[in-house]
Design a protein around this motif. Structure first.
Motif, PDB file in Angstrom:
ATOM      1  N   GLU A 186      34.914 -68.181  19.411  1.00 12.82           N
ATOM      2  CA  GLU A 186      35.214 -66.745  19.321  1.00 12.82           C
ATOM      3  C   GLU A 186      34.504 -65.971  20.438  1.00 12.82           C
ATOM      4  OE1 GLU A 186      37.447 -66.020  17.249  1.00 12.82           O
ATOM      5  OE2 GLU A 186      37.284 -67.402  15.547  1.00 12.82           O
ATOM      6  N   LEU A 187      33.309 -66.456  20.825  1.00 10.83           N
ATOM      7  CA  LEU A 187      32.584 -65.803  21.920  1.00 10.83           C
ATOM      8  C   LEU A 187      33.331 -65.982  23.239  1.00 10.83           C
ATOM      9  CD1 LEU A 187      30.326 -66.062  19.718  1.00 10.83           C
ATOM     10  CD2 LEU A 187      28.712 -66.325  21.591  1.00 10.83           C
ATOM     11  N   ALA A 188      33.925 -67.167  23.392  1.00 14.81           N
ATOM     12  CA  ALA A 188      34.679 -67.438  24.625  1.00 14.81           C
ATOM     13  C   ALA A 188      35.893 -66.511  24.713  1.00 14.81           C
ATOM     14  CB  ALA A 188      35.117 -68.899  24.655  1.00 14.81           C
ATOM     15  N   ALA A 189      36.569 -66.320  23.560  1.00 18.09           N
ATOM     16  CA  ALA A 189      37.741 -65.434  23.536  1.00 18.09           C
ATOM     17  C   ALA A 189      37.331 -63.997  23.862  1.00 18.09           C
ATOM     18  CB  ALA A 189      38.403 -65.488  22.157  1.00 18.09           C
ATOM     19  N   MET A 190      36.171 -63.612  23.360  1.00 18.84           N
ATOM     20  CA  MET A 190      35.679 -62.257  23.574  1.00 18.84           C
ATOM     21  C   MET A 190      35.307 -62.043  25.045  1.00 18.84           C
ATOM     22  SD  MET A 190      33.038 -60.345  21.060  1.00 18.84           S
ATOM     23  CE  MET A 190      31.691 -61.475  21.021  1.00 18.84           C
ATOM     24  N   ALA A 191      34.624 -63.037  25.640  1.00 17.30           N
ATOM     25  CA  ALA A 191      34.209 -62.925  27.046  1.00 17.30           C
ATOM     26  C   ALA A 191      35.421 -62.729  27.950  1.00 17.30           C
ATOM     27  CB  ALA A 191      33.440 -64.181  27.461  1.00 17.30           C
ATOM     28  N   GLN A 192      36.478 -63.491  27.678  1.00 19.50           N
ATOM     29  CA  GLN A 192      37.696 -63.381  28.469  1.00 19.50           C
ATOM     30  C   GLN A 192      38.432 -62.075  28.142  1.00 19.50           C
ATOM     31  OE1 GLN A 192      38.807 -65.090  30.954  1.00 19.50           O
ATOM     32  NE2 GLN A 192      40.877 -64.215  31.070  1.00 19.50           N
ATOM     33  N   GLY A 193      38.435 -61.709  26.856  1.00 18.33           N
ATOM     34  CA  GLY A 193      39.187 -60.526  26.402  1.00 18.33           C
ATOM     35  C   GLY A 193      38.662 -59.230  26.998  1.00 18.33           C
ATOM     36  N   ILE A 194      37.342 -59.058  27.068  1.00 17.14           N
ATOM     37  CA  ILE A 194      36.853 -57.785  27.620  1.00 17.14           C
ATOM     38  C   ILE A 194      37.168 -57.667  29.110  1.00 17.14           C
ATOM     39  CG2 ILE A 194      35.110 -57.218  25.864  1.00 17.14           C
ATOM     40  CD1 ILE A 194      32.968 -58.388  27.473  1.00 17.14           C
TER      41      ILE A 194
END
Ligand SMILES: *Cc1c(COP(=O)(O)O)cnc(C)c1O
Length: 453
Positions: free
Chosen positions: A295-303
């Motif tokens: 989920e952290l990886a998705a967030m890093a890419q998402g922002i």
């Protein structure tokens, strides 16, 4: 001309549409409350934009390739880099969603009897301040309460109200500024306003925290509406916005383009330490923060993706497109449209239904019956009060909100939504109010039940 979507579709989720008869039966057995519908019985879901984003192939890819570990995962390093690149913050705490960041922030800063000013508190922010014994105070500009008044930055903090407030009170441990202003309909806050709030905060030696859930949408409004910013990139604008802040709370379920996740950014080393310590107790070790590492990886890419100007252009165009269609059909909506939703003024839509008969709730149920579309009532059911005899006290505003999830629906879906609203508007004289048969005391609208009058 409409800009085409800056993506193409790689995976589809089939939708099925119940018949009108079936929908009537579903909403009846849900007590005319769309929170009680099964999602599979909804055709177009505009209940919220929160946690509803479609993720990109890059997000899914990064989720798959990151390893799962208790401490020091590479996804945390990705997030660290993104938080530094995008927000200019080196210290932060990972949390599973926005309200957990609020809980940690207010647990470490607010004590009994303190005041926390904001342009407008979101409901979880409000509740978290209260929970720590503090008093949340809204100091938004007056235009925010007038859905018909024009204005580019109707989400702003009222600077003279804040100035006066800070001169009066000496127990203000933190000032919040919500960008965009969700409670006021996703209305933006100008850079000038952020700068002025920050200057006042510094004069009084009080930390300023941004409630930054929709930071990218706010930056888009600054770029397109505020003098001096047209030639700046979104990344430059975001950097400047955050440069005025001592910290921020963030729900990645909005402009993080993820389905879960959040961040608490803190500049002060001492406060950061306290937040980390509490975070470990209630959320988990900082390199996973209450989430699976993916989920952290998705967030890093998402922002990163949410600061892409082509994406933001397309995003705002969708909201404006739906708003314009409804406005041209003569339907009363809050204008100008904000950053994540279109708000239909149910009081004007159904002038013969008094607020004690829940016009926005009724309209929300009607729209589901009409087209399988799920909006949300933000009116007397959500915000109204009850007197001692159990009589309903109306809320100041009576809205049906149609939130637009990010990268999920196409223009054709929006055309269909507009058609259904317009067809309800044609037969508005036949739409009656509702009688509330059940409502719990706290956050009652989630569980409330109604009957047709
Ligand atoms: C959604 C939201 C929050 C809370 O975030 P959650 O992830 O739902 O806990 C706080 N403030 C604002 C302005 C929001 O829109």
């Amino acid at each position: 001309m409409l800009e085409p979507e800056p993506f193409r579709i790689k995976v589809v989720e089939p939708l099925s549409r119940l018949s009108k008869e079936e929908r009537k039966e579903k909403i009846r057995s849900a007590g005319y409350n769309v929170f009680k519908l099964d999602a599979e019985d909804v055709f177009i879901d505009m209940l919220t934009d929160s946690g509803m984003s479609a993720m990109s192939d890059r997000q899914w890819g990064k989720m798959f390739t990151t390893e799962q570990s208790y401490a020091g995962s590479s996804s945390y390093r990705l997030l660290e880099k993104a938080v530094s690149d995008i927000f200019g913050f080196d210290r932060f705490v990972t949390v599973h969603q926005g309200r957990a960041a609020e809980n940690i922030l207010f647990s470490t800063t607010v004590k009994e009897g303190d005041f926390v000013p904001n342009n407008m508190h979101f409901d979880t922010t409000y509740a978290n301040v209260k929970h720590k014994g503090g008093t949340p105070v809204n100091l938004v500009v007056d235009e925010a309460y007038d859905s018909g008044s024009p204005g580019d930055f109707k989400g702003n903090m009222d600077i003279s109200k804040l100035k006066e407030f800070l001169e009066e009170k000496d127990n203000v441990p933190v000032i919040m500024l919500t960008i965009t202003n969700n409670t006021a309909g996703g209305q933006p806050v100008s850079m000038k306003n952020i700068r002025e709030v920050s200057r006042l905060a510094r004069e009084h030696d009080i930390p300023l925290f941004l409630d930054a859930c929709r930071f990218a949408e706010n930056a888009f409004f600054i770029k397109t509406k505020e003098k001096g910013y047209a030639d700046k990139s979104i990344k430059e604008i975001v950097k400047e916005m955050f440069s005025y802040a001592d910290g921020f709370t963030f729900s990645a379920k909005k402009d993080g383009l993820t389905n879960i996740g959040g961040i608490l950014g803190v500049r002060n080393e001492e406060l950061h330490k306290k937040c980390i310590e509490l975070g470990i107790i209630i959320e988990g070790f900082p390199t996973y923060g209450g989430m699976a590492c993916r989920e952290l990886a998705a967030m890093a890419q998402g922002i990163r993706e949410s600061t892409d100007i082509q994406y933001l252009d397309y995003r705002h165009q969708q909201i404006k497109y739906l708003g314009d269609l409804l406005h041209e059909a003569g339907i009363p909506i809050a204008r100008p449209v904000g950053g994540h939703a279109v708000f239909i003024d149910a009081d004007k839509f159904l002038p013969d239904v008094p607020q004690v008969e829940f016009p926005a709730q009724s309209l929300t149920a009607e729209l589901y019956m009409e087209g399988g579309i799920r909006g949300v009532e933000l009116g007397t059911s959500a915000f109204g009060e009850m007197d001692e005899e159990g009589n309903v006290i109306p809320a100041p505003l009576e809205f049906l909100r149609l939130a637009i999830p990010r990268r999920v629906y196409t223009i054709n879906h929006l055309n269909f939504v507009a058609q259904c609203v317009a067809s309800l508007y044609e037969k508005r004289e036949n739409i009656k109010g509702l009688k509330r048969t059940y409502a719990p005391k706290l956050l009652g609208h989630f569980m409330a039940e109604f009957e047709p009058l």
